[in-house]
Enzyme design. Structure first.
Site, PDB file in Angstrom:
ATOM      1  N   TYR A   1      -0.288 -10.118   0.078  1.00 39.05           N
ATOM      2  CA  TYR A   1       0.949  -9.564   1.056  1.00 39.05           C
ATOM      3  C   TYR A   1       0.760 -10.454   2.362  1.00 39.05           C
ATOM      4  O   TYR A   1      -0.012 -10.686   2.931  1.00 39.05           O
ATOM      5  CB  TYR A   1       0.977  -8.275   1.233  1.00 39.05           C
ATOM      6  CG  TYR A   1      -0.362  -7.719   1.733  1.00 39.05           C
ATOM      7  CD1 TYR A   1      -0.519  -7.851   3.136  1.00 39.05           C
ATOM      8  CD2 TYR A   1      -1.218  -7.274   0.972  1.00 39.05           C
ATOM      9  CE1 TYR A   1      -1.809  -7.010   3.696  1.00 39.05           C
ATOM     10  CE2 TYR A   1      -2.466  -6.639   1.534  1.00 39.05           C
ATOM     11  CZ  TYR A   1      -2.771  -6.768   2.769  1.00 39.05           C
ATOM     12  OH  TYR A   1      -4.116  -6.239   3.523  1.00 39.05           O
TER      13      TYR A   1
ATOM     14  N   HIS B   1      -7.032  -8.715  -2.956  1.00 37.81           N
ATOM     15  CA  HIS B   1      -8.094  -8.212  -2.487  1.00 37.81           C
ATOM     16  C   HIS B   1      -8.418  -6.474  -2.787  1.00 37.81           C
ATOM     17  O   HIS B   1      -7.073  -5.888  -2.684  1.00 37.81           O
ATOM     18  CB  HIS B   1      -8.657  -8.301  -1.035  1.00 37.81           C
ATOM     19  CG  HIS B   1      -7.680  -7.612  -0.172  1.00 37.81           C
ATOM     20  ND1 HIS B   1      -6.465  -8.144   0.347  1.00 37.81           N
ATOM     21  CD2 HIS B   1      -7.821  -6.556   0.487  1.00 37.81           C
ATOM     22  CE1 HIS B   1      -5.996  -7.345   1.166  1.00 37.81           C
ATOM     23  NE2 HIS B   1      -6.642  -6.481   1.532  1.00 37.81           N
TER      24      HIS B   1
ATOM     25  N   ARG C   1      -2.539 -12.320   3.343  1.00 39.54           N
ATOM     26  CA  ARG C   1      -3.918 -11.851   2.848  1.00 39.54           C
ATOM     27  C   ARG C   1      -3.977 -12.163   1.170  1.00 39.54           C
ATOM     28  O   ARG C   1      -3.051 -11.981   0.507  1.00 39.54           O
ATOM     29  CB  ARG C   1      -3.602 -10.330   2.743  1.00 39.54           C
ATOM     30  CG  ARG C   1      -3.926  -9.831   4.340  1.00 39.54           C
ATOM     31  CD  ARG C   1      -5.158 -10.043   5.009  1.00 39.54           C
ATOM     32  NE  ARG C   1      -6.447 -10.476   4.353  1.00 39.54           N
ATOM     33  CZ  ARG C   1      -7.214  -9.623   3.995  1.00 39.54           C
ATOM     34  NH1 ARG C   1      -7.133  -8.218   4.228  1.00 39.54           N
ATOM     35  NH2 ARG C   1      -8.477 -10.216   3.515  1.00 39.54           N
TER      36      ARG C   1
ATOM     37  N   TYR D   1       0.833  -1.146  -0.188  1.00 37.99           N
ATOM     38  CA  TYR D   1      -0.119  -0.090   0.151  1.00 37.99           C
ATOM     39  C   TYR D   1       0.850   1.297   0.076  1.00 37.99           C
ATOM     40  O   TYR D   1       2.011   1.222   0.467  1.00 37.99           O
ATOM     41  CB  TYR D   1      -0.922  -0.068   1.168  1.00 37.99           C
ATOM     42  CG  TYR D   1      -1.877  -0.929   1.051  1.00 37.99           C
ATOM     43  CD1 TYR D   1      -3.193  -0.591   0.652  1.00 37.99           C
ATOM     44  CD2 TYR D   1      -1.859  -2.154   1.655  1.00 37.99           C
ATOM     45  CE1 TYR D   1      -4.294  -1.526   0.731  1.00 37.99           C
ATOM     46  CE2 TYR D   1      -2.736  -3.045   1.870  1.00 37.99           C
ATOM     47  CZ  TYR D   1      -4.219  -2.797   1.348  1.00 37.99           C
ATOM     48  OH  TYR D   1      -5.007  -3.797   1.369  1.00 37.99           O
TER      49      TYR D   1
ATOM     50  N   HIS E   1     -10.421  -3.272  -1.135  1.00 38.60           N
ATOM     51  CA  HIS E   1     -11.389  -2.751  -0.237  1.00 38.60           C
ATOM     52  C   HIS E   1     -12.556  -1.926  -0.998  1.00 38.60           C
ATOM     53  O   HIS E   1     -12.260  -0.966  -2.016  1.00 38.60           O
ATOM     54  CB  HIS E   1     -10.839  -1.729   0.751  1.00 38.60           C
ATOM     55  CG  HIS E   1      -9.574  -2.549   1.595  1.00 38.60           C
ATOM     56  ND1 HIS E   1     -10.215  -3.102   2.605  1.00 38.60           N
ATOM     57  CD2 HIS E   1      -8.417  -2.734   1.311  1.00 38.60           C
ATOM     58  CE1 HIS E   1      -8.867  -3.872   3.194  1.00 38.60           C
ATOM     59  NE2 HIS E   1      -7.863  -3.572   2.275  1.00 38.60           N
TER      60      HIS E   1
END
Length: 242
Positions: free
Chosen positions: A152, A165, A162, A113, A167
């Site tokens: 990640y 995906h 995870r 991110y 959000h």
């Protein structure tokens, strides 16, 4: 509200996991310690605002391939598998939720991110910001162009990852009706291994968060498309985070 929607279907609370779920470690600190506050005690602005009629959406707000790119030619595009993310926001009766704000945020193709607290060793992409927004049209449709995010690791366990995906936030008619969920990708083997996913005991709840490959909307020699419909309430509702 009951007069306007006489066949209102209440949310099935059994569909939601317990807010305190030790297997998902951060729920220990995030779960509420005090009783929830009734919406009836909220101010009029909290129950009715914001109003999105005058919201200005930029040309590339829903195009993550363009909204953070550096000036230049093809070299300024983000790295990764190009995809289209699209779908409809509908109510429990299949009717469109029009003119509502849909926001999304995600990691880059390496699984990182653009956030100061993300210290994963994957590199940042200078041409990818990882955020987008758009308004649904009269039929409740939304659309984003982006890159497929990478999985990640995270410190929930010794070797916990995870799944890829995105959000998704759907605002609804006011800030107090905001709903947040995650979109996973069909066929990802990491989905059933994720501790966050594992707190959902109903397999159908997990399926509401899985986007389906949509070859009809894919662009030849450009990008694949994934369809993710969001059902805001009712028997077929999408699972939302509390």
């Amino acid at each position: 509200m009951s007069q306007k929607y006489p066949y209102f279907l209440a949310r099935d609370r059994a569909w939601q996991p317990a807010q305190y779920t030790p297997g998902y470690k951060t729920s220990i600190t995030r779960s509420p310690k005090q009783a929830l506050v009734s919406i009836q005690n909220a101010s009029p602005s909290e129950r009715s605002g914001p109003v999105f009629d005058g919201l200005e959406i930029g040309q590339y707000d829903n195009d993550l391939l363009m909204n953070f790119r550096t000036e230049g030619t093809q070299a300024g595009l983000p790295i990764g598998e190009r995809i289209i993310m699209h779908g409809r926001v509908i109510d429990q009766f299949g009717k469109p939720v029009a003119n509502t704000l849909v926001e999304m945020w995600q990691a880059n193709s390496g699984g990182r991110y653009r956030h100061k607290k993300d210290n994963y060793l994957a590199p940042l992409d200078p041409n990818f910001g990882g955020v987008g927004r758009c308004m649904t049209d009269a039929d409740g449709r939304y659309r984003f162009r982006t890159v497929r995010p990478g999985p990640y690791p995270w410190p929930n366990g010794i070797n916990t990852w995870r799944p890829a995906h995105i959000h998704v936030s759907v605002m609804g008619p006011s800030i107090s009706t905001r709903l947040i969920t995650q979109m996973y990708f069909e066929g990802d083997p990491l989905i059933p291994l994720c501790p966050i996913v594992q707190v959902l005991k109903d397999p159908e709840a997990v399926e509401t968060m899985v986007a389906r490959l949509d070859m009809a909307m894919s662009k030849p020699m450009d990008c694949l498309a994934y369809r993710f419909d969001v059902v805001v309430r009712g028997a077929l509702q999408t699972y939302f985070e509390e």
